[in-house]
Design a protein around this motif. Sequence first.
Motif, short mmCIF file in Angstrom:
data_model
loop_
_atom_site.label_atom_id
_atom_site.label_comp_id
_atom_site.label_asym_id
_atom_site.label_seq_id
_atom_site.Cartn_x
_atom_site.Cartn_y
_atom_site.Cartn_z
N HIS A 376 0.87 -1.17 0.00
CA HIS A 376 0.00 0.00 0.00
C HIS A 376 0.91 1.23 0.00
N PRO A 377 0.39 2.43 -0.26
CA PRO A 377 1.24 3.60 -0.47
C PRO A 377 2.23 3.87 0.65
N PHE A 378 3.44 4.33 0.24
CA PHE A 378 4.49 4.63 1.20
C PHE A 378 5.30 5.84 0.76
N PHE A 379 5.98 6.43 1.72
CA PHE A 379 6.86 7.59 1.55
C PHE A 379 8.30 7.09 1.55
N PHE A 380 9.20 7.73 0.78
CA PHE A 380 10.59 7.29 0.79
C PHE A 380 11.54 8.48 0.68
N VAL A 381 12.74 8.26 1.20
CA VAL A 381 13.81 9.25 1.14
C VAL A 381 15.10 8.53 0.77
N ILE A 382 15.87 9.07 -0.16
CA ILE A 382 17.21 8.56 -0.45
C ILE A 382 18.19 9.62 0.06
N ARG A 383 19.01 9.23 1.03
CA ARG A 383 19.84 10.21 1.72
C ARG A 383 21.24 9.68 1.94
N ASN A 384 22.16 10.62 2.16
CA ASN A 384 23.50 10.25 2.55
C ASN A 384 23.52 10.08 4.06
N ARG A 385 23.98 8.94 4.52
CA ARG A 385 23.89 8.62 5.95
C ARG A 385 24.90 9.40 6.78
N GLN A 386 25.94 9.93 6.15
CA GLN A 386 26.95 10.68 6.91
C GLN A 386 26.57 12.14 7.07
N THR A 387 26.06 12.74 6.00
CA THR A 387 25.75 14.17 6.04
C THR A 387 24.28 14.45 6.27
N GLY A 388 23.43 13.46 6.04
CA GLY A 388 21.99 13.68 6.13
C GLY A 388 21.41 14.37 4.92
N SER A 389 22.22 14.67 3.91
CA SER A 389 21.71 15.36 2.73
C SER A 389 20.75 14.46 1.96
N ILE A 390 19.64 15.05 1.54
CA ILE A 390 18.57 14.30 0.89
C ILE A 390 18.69 14.47 -0.61
N LEU A 391 19.11 13.40 -1.28
CA LEU A 391 19.21 13.47 -2.73
C LEU A 391 17.85 13.40 -3.38
N PHE A 392 16.99 12.51 -2.85
CA PHE A 392 15.70 12.29 -3.47
C PHE A 392 14.64 12.04 -2.41
N MET A 393 13.43 12.45 -2.72
CA MET A 393 12.31 12.27 -1.82
C MET A 393 11.07 12.04 -2.67
N GLY A 394 10.16 11.22 -2.15
CA GLY A 394 8.95 10.98 -2.92
C GLY A 394 8.01 10.00 -2.25
N ARG A 395 7.05 9.55 -3.01
CA ARG A 395 6.10 8.56 -2.51
C ARG A 395 5.64 7.70 -3.66
N VAL A 396 5.18 6.50 -3.32
CA VAL A 396 4.62 5.58 -4.30
C VAL A 396 3.16 5.36 -3.94
N MET A 397 2.28 5.89 -4.75
CA MET A 397 0.85 5.68 -4.58
C MET A 397 0.37 4.54 -5.46
N THR A 398 1.03 4.35 -6.61
CA THR A 398 0.74 3.26 -7.53
C THR A 398 2.05 2.76 -8.12
N PRO A 399 2.46 1.53 -7.86
CA PRO A 399 3.69 1.00 -8.44
C PRO A 399 3.45 0.58 -9.89
N GLU A 400 4.41 -0.13 -10.48
CA GLU A 400 4.20 -0.66 -11.82
C GLU A 400 3.02 -1.62 -11.82
N VAL A 401 2.15 -1.45 -12.78
CA VAL A 401 0.97 -2.31 -12.87
C VAL A 401 1.22 -3.41 -13.89
N VAL A 402 0.90 -4.64 -13.51
CA VAL A 402 1.01 -5.76 -14.44
C VAL A 402 -0.36 -6.38 -14.63
N GLU A 403 -0.55 -6.97 -15.80
CA GLU A 403 -1.82 -7.63 -16.07
C GLU A 403 -1.92 -8.91 -15.26
N PRO A 404 -2.98 -9.09 -14.51
CA PRO A 404 -3.10 -10.30 -13.70
C PRO A 404 -3.27 -11.54 -14.55
#
Length: 411
Positions: A376-404
């Motif tokens: 289900h939807p989630f929030f994410f952060v890609i960060r440098n663990r030493q400096t705390g600088s945030i390279l990327f931030m976002g959320r996934v409300m709908t991932p890749e959809v495949v035909e069942p």
Amino acid sequence: MVPPLLLLLSVWLPGDSCRAADIPEDITAEFSVRLYQRLQARGDQDNIIFSPLSVAVALGMVELGARGDTLEEIRQAVGFSQLVPGVEFSLLQNLTTALSEDDAQYVVRFANSLYLQQGVSFSPEFVHLMKKYFRAQVETVDFNQSAVVAQHINHWVENHTESKIRELLSPDDFSSLTRLTLVNAVYFRGSWKNQFRPENTRTFSFSRDDGSEVQTLMMYQQGDFSYGEFSDGSQEAGGVYQVLEIPYEGEDMSMMIILPRQEVPLATLEPIIKGPLLEEWANNVKRQKVEVYLPKFKVEQRTDLKDVLQELGVKNIFSNNADLSGMTDGKDLYISKAVQKAYLEVTEEGAEGAAGSGMIALTRNLVLYPQVMADHPFFFVIRNRQTGSILFMGRVMTPEVVEPIEDFDSI
């Protein structure tokens, strides 16, 4: 009319690492969260991906030529007002240089380019500082030839993002009044420290916050990860939520995934996210064995930053009140457009193009360890663990959809 300046950013993140020198911690976390929340307010069910550090770098380039109230607006919004004036340029230089160091475990590239209208006089000091702090490539072009310039800049962006960011600009973005264009491109490629095994990837139902379900490819692994359960104590975030940190190769970079309970919409959790909370998560997750179910996903977004930045207090640079006199002799420049385009793909090993296995229904096993089920939807952060600088931030409300596949017995 006042000649405009065009500010553009492009970002590619194909998957999943970076090493930092002894440099000050990044102080733009709150700016990053405020940017995210403005983007979140624009689309309740949309995926989000952007690079806060890329925006900070682009504003830093503008700040080099800003003066007076225009300068102070930028410093205040990004979080630089607590620094001695001018220190932020060295900070941004150190952050981006450290992240761009050669390392076989990952690829991170920051590429900055400055395009100047031919025949217009620009401050040699401004051009010098752009090269010094941002390693900017400086070119003279004729913005009257809008189609040629758009093609030229788009080609430059493609070359610096492995062709993942295409058509960032169109001829309509330029006019006879355009005097200067700043472009910032960020490219990131790496691998998970512990890769997901493709043979464990299966189809699974992902429950969206609007009540609908989609079929997606779900990756799985059991391993040692930094994990924690948190609560804001007021039930505003729906009670307890999970935080999982997945390191990239080299362990200096990580993706942090924040997952509310299954029945709690992500929109309930998002308002509590603040800059200090990101650091609290990072400092309080504990290494333990965890079962991880994470969907393969691609998120791509083109963001018009002009309105967002104005809402955050950066207003003068977009108006006739702009004081960018550090760029030219006269106060006759303003920024007409600010755009960022970002792309992220997450796969089993982190590299692009990993193939999933056959689409077989995934069932939950007996839970022996903490389980992070990102179905289900989630929030994410890609960060440098030493400096705390945030390279990327976002959320996934709908991932890749495949035909069942309706008849699983036939597989």
